[in-house]
Each structure stands twice: as structure tokens, then as C-alpha cells.
Design an enzyme around this catalytic site. Structure first.
Site, PDB file in Angstrom:
ATOM      1  N   HIS A 354      51.503   6.249  27.991  1.00  0.00           N
ATOM      2  CA  HIS A 354      51.972   8.202  28.320  1.00  0.00           C
ATOM      3  C   HIS A 354      53.329   8.043  28.919  1.00  0.00           C
ATOM      4  O   HIS A 354      53.336   7.478  29.252  1.00  0.00           O
ATOM      5  CB  HIS A 354      51.135   7.939  29.994  1.00  0.00           C
ATOM      6  CG  HIS A 354      49.443   8.422  29.400  1.00  0.00           C
ATOM      7  ND1 HIS A 354      48.398   8.430  31.621  1.00  0.00           N
ATOM      8  CD2 HIS A 354      48.411   9.351  28.671  1.00  0.00           C
ATOM      9  CE1 HIS A 354      47.441   8.480  30.641  1.00  0.00           C
ATOM     10  NE2 HIS A 354      47.328   9.106  29.541  1.00  0.00           N
ATOM     11  N   GLU A 357      55.755   8.509  31.616  1.00  0.00           N
ATOM     12  CA  GLU A 357      55.085   7.279  32.697  1.00  0.00           C
ATOM     13  C   GLU A 357      55.714   6.298  32.442  1.00  0.00           C
ATOM     14  O   GLU A 357      55.544   5.267  32.051  1.00  0.00           O
ATOM     15  CB  GLU A 357      53.671   6.886  33.579  1.00  0.00           C
ATOM     16  CG  GLU A 357      52.854   7.655  33.245  1.00  0.00           C
ATOM     17  CD  GLU A 357      51.256   7.560  33.454  1.00  0.00           C
ATOM     18  OE1 GLU A 357      51.016   6.699  32.968  1.00  0.00           O
ATOM     19  OE2 GLU A 357      50.486   8.454  33.587  1.00  0.00           O
ATOM     20  N   HIS A 450      50.583   1.714  33.945  1.00  0.00           N
ATOM     21  CA  HIS A 450      50.120   3.046  34.112  1.00  0.00           C
ATOM     22  C   HIS A 450      51.216   3.641  35.240  1.00  0.00           C
ATOM     23  O   HIS A 450      51.509   3.339  36.194  1.00  0.00           O
ATOM     24  CB  HIS A 450      49.096   4.303  34.193  1.00  0.00           C
ATOM     25  CG  HIS A 450      48.567   4.221  32.389  1.00  0.00           C
ATOM     26  ND1 HIS A 450      48.087   5.043  31.658  1.00  0.00           N
ATOM     27  CD2 HIS A 450      47.792   3.278  32.098  1.00  0.00           C
ATOM     28  CE1 HIS A 450      48.024   4.529  30.855  1.00  0.00           C
ATOM     29  NE2 HIS A 450      47.105   3.705  30.810  1.00  0.00           N
ATOM     30  N   GLU A 520      48.046   1.120  38.573  1.00  0.00           N
ATOM     31  CA  GLU A 520      49.582   2.602  38.336  1.00  0.00           C
ATOM     32  C   GLU A 520      50.433   2.059  39.139  1.00  0.00           C
ATOM     33  O   GLU A 520      49.743   1.698  40.628  1.00  0.00           O
ATOM     34  CB  GLU A 520      47.714   3.233  39.180  1.00  0.00           C
ATOM     35  CG  GLU A 520      46.702   3.722  37.859  1.00  0.00           C
ATOM     36  CD  GLU A 520      46.871   4.764  37.532  1.00  0.00           C
ATOM     37  OE1 GLU A 520      47.907   5.013  37.290  1.00  0.00           O
ATOM     38  OE2 GLU A 520      46.404   4.921  35.845  1.00  0.00           O
TER      39      GLU A 520
END
Length: 824
Positions: A354, A357, A450, A520
Site C-alpha cells: 500500500h 503506508e 504495513h 501493522e
């Protein structure tokens, strides 16, 4: 003379050298031993630089110098509750972006028709031809791009700009000198995915307080309501306090009532105020720390130029993206013999699927810098593992300022199950790399880096073994013992069906690797420990990448020596000494604590691992930008396979009809009805002519028409009326033999009945169970009542069974050798 002298000198020299060897040594073995202690010569010609590492895009871009300094420590702000705005619900975004609005002071890419609002669609027909000349042109440095708005001498209107790498700002509308409405650009070939922003402001005035309203955000909630601040970089402030800093006041995130185009749902607004400290300053505002494609290429080139790093790292091209940008991967391991390298396990770490990010790139930078370093832990990890690192999975999205998708408008973390080589080339190549790597050696860890926009801390999404939940929870629990930023309580190990196409679940099922995780990192910061209520800095994110590698060393039980004086972290805090951690003790603690094996019920997976968004294009809109060959393939995949056979209707294969179309009933194909030529009745298995209209001509069996015992016969039917391959698969029909009559009519009827028994078209459906075996009944009914058996079974010319004489056989011809002895 000269030639002969040269030959004699060479031969004499060889004899002198050979005299120095012992009886067991040879010049070849001596040279091998000698080259083990001699370093290879340094190349005289320097290594060629890459000529295709410049960013490629369809947009004109300015060249910006790299920000070398990073953010210092900054505390979070107070949390705010969402409030309603005065914008009525009937307001649409298109009406706000009307070209007749004279207050528009910036448009990034105006449409040719004059309408400033741009859907950001890119026709991919030319780019997807897979030709070298179809790539986009590289962005040229120092491209002169005129500003959209030029202020006068006394004008305090801010001048906006986002036409640079990773920039994202589509439009700026001036409400007053102290307030501006900002509209972010959609991800290319999508209808939204607006979250990442990165733009520049000039023509500032000292002491001027301005409120910025970003009015087209899509998520329902944000960390801005929990104390997250805006990332700011001031060129004038950078002279005294270098680096990025967090700023902004009166930050809030709320639903604004502006309707999305073509939908009844509403947008959300993030608003903040900022007071400029300098006149004619250049100020950058960003969602998170930018890390561009050019930054990555410069870092990789610096590693290759380092002689020590070049001995343990190999840089290779994974594939080219749709725009023609390089997607690269690194192989890091220690030097060794093939036998030593073969014993090492594999580790795969990827980042930046992504593009918005950017925290994933900073963690990846920490992983690369640590593994290529000179520490004892890094050396032992290189000797135990072979690392495959993919630093940037989505270069096209990073260059063009996307938040979640690539140029084809799809989320790459939703295409791991069936990736397309033309539309998602990086995922297609990365999946093939991981699978081939898994066949070469066992994989110890697969991790995807991420960022998360709605939760604090750093945590993991993993998979689950229902019978042994500690298998997939051990590595995150070890990481929580090492890192002060990682929260095990925030981890989740659910495997929802909607996440089947993510890297985490796809590789868990296909590669059968238990340690597959999505790491994350919050865009805000932690809410526990010594760094609670602070923002994550770039140095802390790099430290998180190092701690990920240290957790791998503890998990694999690498015997790292105890260090009485551990090296301090970049923030000055001493990290835990991993030499004191034992995997067995951690696993026992995990098993004995029931709460640690339970999943987090308050898990919010709205970040990188969230469900697919509604901002994707419709199939009809998506087909307009695709090439003809791909568009035809998409339409063919939608069609259901046509078949004459009737299929069982299931819920998955059932397509409900629309209101305009009526459901079509599937009619079963009726069998053709054949009339009997003798009696006129329908032909069916078991049919017998009761009153024939006329006497048929005598017809011999098919067996008598061909002397070849292995020829194709007429089809046979069993008792249930089903077609079978041969007579051996069914029970024979036993019928009491009628006495022979001298009458010609009776002999024809008997011959007719026997012919039917061969083709199995007559007889009742339910046969009585025979009392004797098939061979016994056949021999007693045929051999016991027949005379001249030798003449019947053997032809005088060919030596094969003569099937045209005597009575017809009720056994297939290929069974004759099993029924009778060889003497017949």
C-alpha cells in the site's frame, strides 16, 4: 632461432616448477589450495550504474531534494470528539468543484473539457502491451512547472503545489485568507481511497493563522480524533531545528454531509489550523514520513557501492511494473560453501504494498541496515538464514501519490490468491518467488510490513491452528518481550473468509508456513510503556525493523553470546539483552496462560488487512480502460460454462435474475423414441415383439460378421437399461432352452431370441440369482447338449472359433479361452 629459444625456455621453466612438487601433489591441486588464501582481484572497470532506476509516470513532476533529517520526539495532542458541520446533506462534491467557482486556487491535473474535478482515470491499453517501447517516460530532474496561481505583491493567497513524487493534492479552494478547502486526488483508476496527503505551500506570511479542511476523506474514523497531529516540514525552521515536526491545532475528524459521486454515502473532513512563523517560507504538510521511490534507489545504490555489503547482499530485478518501474528484491546471507548454504532456512519480508503506508518502508530500512551491519547478531542471522527482501511492492503507486492501489486500480494485498501477470505483475512475481524459495529450503518467517490508520501501537495479524494455537502465537509473543513498541494484546489471529486473498492467508494455506504475519505500525504512536502518548519517529520505526530480526534469532534458538554492555537504541534507551531470553520458557508461559491464547475480540481490521473498499471501479467502468484482449478475457470469465448436461444448482453457482430479466427454466433433453419395425411399438431395453406384422428376415449376430475377436461390438445394456462397455460387467440372463423344431419358422424365432440375448436388449429387468456359477451353467447348457463340438469351436482353415455354425453363444467371444480348456 628465436622461436626455438622461446619454446625451450617455456619447457625448461615448467620442468623446474614441477620438480618442486612432491610425489602426491599436482599443479592443479596446488593452485586450488593457493587461491583459498588469495583475495579476488578488484575490478578495474567500475560496476555499471542502473540506467532504468529513474521514476516513470504519466504526470509531470518537480524534483525535490531528499529530506535527510527526521522527526524528533513529539507528544500526542488531546483527543477530540467528532462534530457535525454546517454543510447540508444534499451538497455534492462535483458541485463544490464546479469550474465556474472563481475561488479555485490550485488544480493538479485539470481535465481537457475544462472541468477541474478529475476522476483520475488512466487508459492502460498502451501500457499493457508488454513491449519495451510502451513504458512511460522517466521523470526528468529539475522540470520547470509553472504554478497554477501567481499572487500579486500584496496578495496573501497561499500557493499550493503537489506535482512532485508521492505528492497528493488535487484541488485547493479559497474560502478566505484564513481558510481553505482541500480535495485529495483519488487513487488512479478508482473512485476514492483518499487518505494519504503530501503537498507544499509557499507565499506565507508571518503570524498568519490558516485553517485547512480536507473534505473528501473516506474512512469513518481516524487517529486524528485520538491525539494524532499533522507532519510538517518548514525550510526556514529547518535551519535552526532540522527535521520534520508534528504540529497543528484544533484538529478534528468528522462527517461533513458531502455526498459521494454516484452514491448515497458521505465524505469525512479532517480539519486543522496552523500559524506560519516566517514570511515567504516553504512548508510541507504530510500524512506520514515520505519515503519515495527515488529514496529507495539511492539507498540500494549506496549499499551496492559498499564493498563489505556487496559481499553479503545481491540486488536483483523482480519484475517491471505497469509503468516500467523496477521492482527489486535483495538476497542477504553469509558467504559459505554450497553445503553450508543448503542447510540455511529462508525468510521473506516485503513492504509497501500500500503506497500510502510509508511507515512500512522505514521499518524495512531498519531491517536492511541491521542485516547488512557488522553486529554479532546480524552475522549469526546471516549464517543461519537466507533473507529475501522486497522493499517496495508498489512503486507505481508510491510515485503517483496513491494511498492503497496500483495503476490498475486494485489493492495488491487482495490479489495474492490469483494474481494477474499483466495487471498485478509485482504480486505475480513475488508469489512465484516465495513458492520457489519454499521448495528450495524451509521457510521460517514470511512477514508483510504495513501501516494502520485507526489503531495505536505496533501489532501483528497472524493465522491460527485450532488444535495448537501456540504455534502461530509464539513469534509475536517473543517480539513483545524485545520491543517496547510492540503490543501482543493488540494482535489478532483470525482467518476471515474475506481475507483469503491476502498474502497472510494465501501463503499460510499454499506454502504451509505457520509464521506468516502482517506487521501493522500505527501512524500515530503507542499508548503503553515508556513511549506512551508520543508519535512514532522514523528512527523508532527503523528500530522496530531491527527488533523484528532479533525476535527471529530468539525464535530459532540461535546461541547469541551474552553482552554485558548492550548497544543503545537510536533514542538512547538500552534494549533488552536477547541472550537472556529462552524460547522454551516463553512457550511454557504462553501455554500456561489461557488469556494469551484467546483472540482479541476488539480487533479492528480496518487497516491494511481490512475488507475490500467500495471505492473500486465497477466492472463496466474498469473494462473501458483495459486492452481488448484483457477485456475479452474478463467478459469470458463472467460467462457460465455451457453444457448439455444438467448440473446441480447450488447457492454459489446460482445467479439471481435482475428485475428486467425473467428466469429461464432449464429443460432436460428428452430421449429420442425409436419405433420397432416389426410390431410398431416403442423400442426400449427388454422389448419383445408380441405380434409381428411380418416375419423378419433371419439376421445373424454381430459376432458372426467379423472373425476378429477384439473388434468393436454393438452397445450392451444391463438390467437397469444403462449402456455398458461389454457383457462381462453384467449378470447373464438364464432362460430354459426350448426343444429344437424342424420347422423353419421356429428355428428363426429361436435364432432371433438368442441374438437378442447376445446384445442384451431383451429379458426382464430383475434377473433371478443363479444357483450355479457362470462357467458351470454355460458348459452344461452348450457342451452337454451339442454334438460335433470340435467342428463348432474350431475352423479348419483359420484355427479360430467358428461362430457361424451351431447355436449362438451367450458368452462374449473374448471369454472363450477362460471357459474351455486349450484342447478345444
Amino acid at each position: 632461432m628465436s622461436n626455438s629459444g622461446e619454446e625451450s625456455d617455456e619447457s625448461g621453466g615448467f620442468i623446474e616448477i614441477s620438480d618442486t612438487f612432491s610425489a602426491t601433489e599436482t599443479p592443479f591441486s596446488m593452485s586450488e589450495e593457493l587461491y583459498k588464501h588469495i583475495q579476488p582481484p578488484m575490478p578495474l572497470v567500475p560496476k555499471n550504474r542502473y540506467t532504468d532506476d529513474l521514476p516513470r509516470s504519466h504526470q509531470d513532476m518537480l524534483f525535490l531534494p531528499r529530506f535527510t533529517d527526521h522527526e524528533g520526539f513529539c507528544s500526542q495532542g488531546p483527543g477530540t470528539s467528532p462534530t457535525n458541520n454546517s454543510v447540508i446533506a444534499s451538497t455534492s462534491l462535483i458541485s463544490i468543484c464546479d469550474s465556474r467557482n472563481n475561488n479555485i486556487v490550485y488544480v493538479k491535473d485539470p481535465s481537457p473539457s475544462g472541468q477541474p474535478y478529475n476522476s483520475n482515470l488512466l487508459n492502460l491499453r498502451k501500457l499493457l502491451k508488454n513491449q519495451e517501447n510502451s513504458r512511460m517516460e522517466p521523470v526528468k530532474p529539475n522540470t520547470s512547472i509553472k504554478p497554477y496561481y501567481t499572487p500579486t505583491s500584496e496578495d496573501q493567497t497561499l500557493v499550493f503545489e503537489s506535482r512532485f513524487e508521492s505528492g497528493n493534492l488535487s484541488m485547493a479552494i479559497k474560502i478566505s485568507d484564513n481558510e481553505y478547502n482541500l480535495i485529495l486526488q483519488n487513487d488512479i483508476n478508482t473512485k476514492g481511497h483518499t487518505q494519504w496527503f503530501y503537498f507544499r505551500v509557499t507565499n506565507t506570511t508571518e503570524g498568519l493563522a490558516v485553517r485547512f479542511n480536507i473534505i473528501n476523506l473516506g474512512k469513518k474514523d481516524s487517529l486524528y480524533n485520538e491525539g494524532m497531529k499533522v507532519l510538517i516540514h518548514s525550510e526556514s525552521e529547518n535551519k535552526t531545528n532540522p527535521g520534520w515536526f508534528r504540529g497543528g491545532t484544533d484538529i478534528s475528524y468528522y462527517a461533513n454531509g458531502i455526498r459521494k459521486p454516484g452514491s448515497s454515502k458521505m465524505f469525512y473532513t479532517m480539519t486543522f489550523a496552523y500559524e506560519f512563523k516566517y514570511t515567504n517560507d516553504t512548508v510541507f504538510f504530510a500524512y506520514s514520513f515520505p519515503y519515495t521511490y527515488t529514496d529507495l534507489m539511492q539507498d540500494l545504490q549506496a549499499l551496492e557501492d559498499n564493498y563489505y555489503v556487496s559481499q553479503i547482499m545481491a540486488r536483483r530485478l523482480l519484475c517491471y511494473t505497469i509503468a516500467g518501474n523496477r521492482c527489486e528484491y535483495l538476497t542477504i546471507t553469509a558467504q559459505g560453501t554450497p553445503e553450508q548454504t543448503k542447510k540455511r532456512k529462508g525468510v521473506v519480508i516485503s513492504a509497501r504494498a500500500h503506497p500510502g503506508e510509508s511507515v512500512g518502508s522505514w521499518m524495512m530500512k531498519g531491517v536492511i541496515d541491521f542485516l547488512t551491519g557488522t553486529s554479532i547478531e546480524a552475522q549469526m542471522l546471516r549464517e543461519a538464514f537466507v533473507f529475501k527482501l522486497i522493499p517496495m511492492m508498489n512503486p507505481d503507486g508510491v510515485i503517483n501519490g496513491n494511498y492503497r492501489c496500483n495503476l490498475s486500480g486494485v489493492d495488491l494485498n487482495r490479489r495474492w490468491k490469483t494474481p494477474s501477470k499483466s495487471l498485478q505483475p509485482t504480486v505475480f512475481a513475488a508469489k512465484r518467488l516465495i513458492k520457489c524459495f519454499g521448495k528450495e529450503r524451509p521457510l521460517e518467517l514470511v512477514c508483510d510490513l504495513h501501516g494502520h490508520s485507526r489503531r495505536k501501537n505496533i501489532f501483528m495479524y497472524g493465522c491460527n491452528y485450532p488444535g495448537r494455537p501456540e504455534v502461530t502465537r509464539t513469534f509475536p509473543f517473543i517480539l513483545s518481550k524485545i520491543s517496547p513498541f510492540f503490543s501482543y494484546s493488540y494482535c489478532s489471529f483470525r482467518m476471515q473468509k474475506s481475507k483469503d486473498a491476502t498474502l497472510r492467508i494465501t501463503m499460510f494455506k499454499e506454502a504451509r508456513v505457520p509464521n506468516v504475519y502482517t506487521l501493522e505500525a500505527s501512524f500515530c504512536g503507542p499508548n503503553f510503556g515508556p513511549y506512551a502518548s508520543s508519535h512514532h519517529t522514523a528512527k523508532q520505526l527503523q528500530e522496530m525493523g531491527k527488533q523484528l530480526c532479533l525476535a527471529l534469532a530468539v525464535y530459532s534458538e540461535i546461541d547469541i553470546p551474552f553482552c554485558p554492555d548492550p548497544q543503545p537504541s537510536p533514542d538512547g534507551e538500552y534494549s533488552n539483552n536477547i541472550g537472556l531470553l529462552k524460547k522454551g520458557d516463553i512457550v511454557n508461559e504462553l501455554k500456561n496462560t489461557k488469556e494469551l491464547l484467546e483472540d482479541n475480540e476488539e480487533c479492528d481490521s480496518s487497516g491494511s488487512d481490512s475488507d475490500p473498499s467500495e471505492d473500486n471501479l465497477e466492472p463496466e467502468e474498469y473494462a473501458e480502460i483495459m486492452p481488448v484482449n484483457i477485456r475479452k478475457k474478463m467478459m469470458q470469465d463472467k460467462k457460465r460454462p455451457s453444457s448439455d448436461k444438467r448440473r446441480n444448482v447450488s447457492i454459489r453457482s446460482f445467479n439471481p435474475p435482475t428485475s428486467k430479466e425473467k428466469p429461464q427454466e432449464t429443460k432436460e433433453k428428452e430421449p429420442e423414441i425409436v419405433k420397432c419395425a416389426n410390431c410398431g411399438e416403442n423400442m426400449a431395453p427388454g422389448h419383445t415383439c408380441k405380434s409381428p406384422a411380418q416375419k423378419p428376415k433371419p439376421r445373424l449376430s454381430n459376432l458372426s460378421r467379423n472373425n476378429n475377436l477384439f473388434s468393436a461390438f454393438q452397445p450392451y445394456y444391463n438390467a437397469a437399461g444403462k449402456k455398458v462397455r461389454d457383457q462381462a460387467t453384467q449378470t447373464p440372463h438364464y432362460k430354459k432352452e426350448e426343444p429344437r423344431s424342424s420347422s423353419n419358422s421356429q428355428s428363426l424365432e429361436v435364432s432371433k431370441e438368442r441374438n437378442r440375448s447376445v446384445s442384451q436388449k431383451s429379458g426382464p429387468k430383475n434377473y433371478p440369482k443363479p444357483e450355479r456359477s457362470f462357467h458351470q451353467s454355460f458348459i452344461s447348457s452348450n457342451l452337454g447338449e451339442m454334438s460335433g463340438t470340435s467342428k463348432f469351436w474350431k475352423s479348419e482353415k483359420t484355427g479360430l472359433p467358428n461362430l457361424t455354425k451351431g447355436k449362438a453363444l451367450s458368452s462374449p467371444s473374448w471369454k472363450l479361452g477362460e471357459v474351455f480348456p486349450k484342447k478345444y
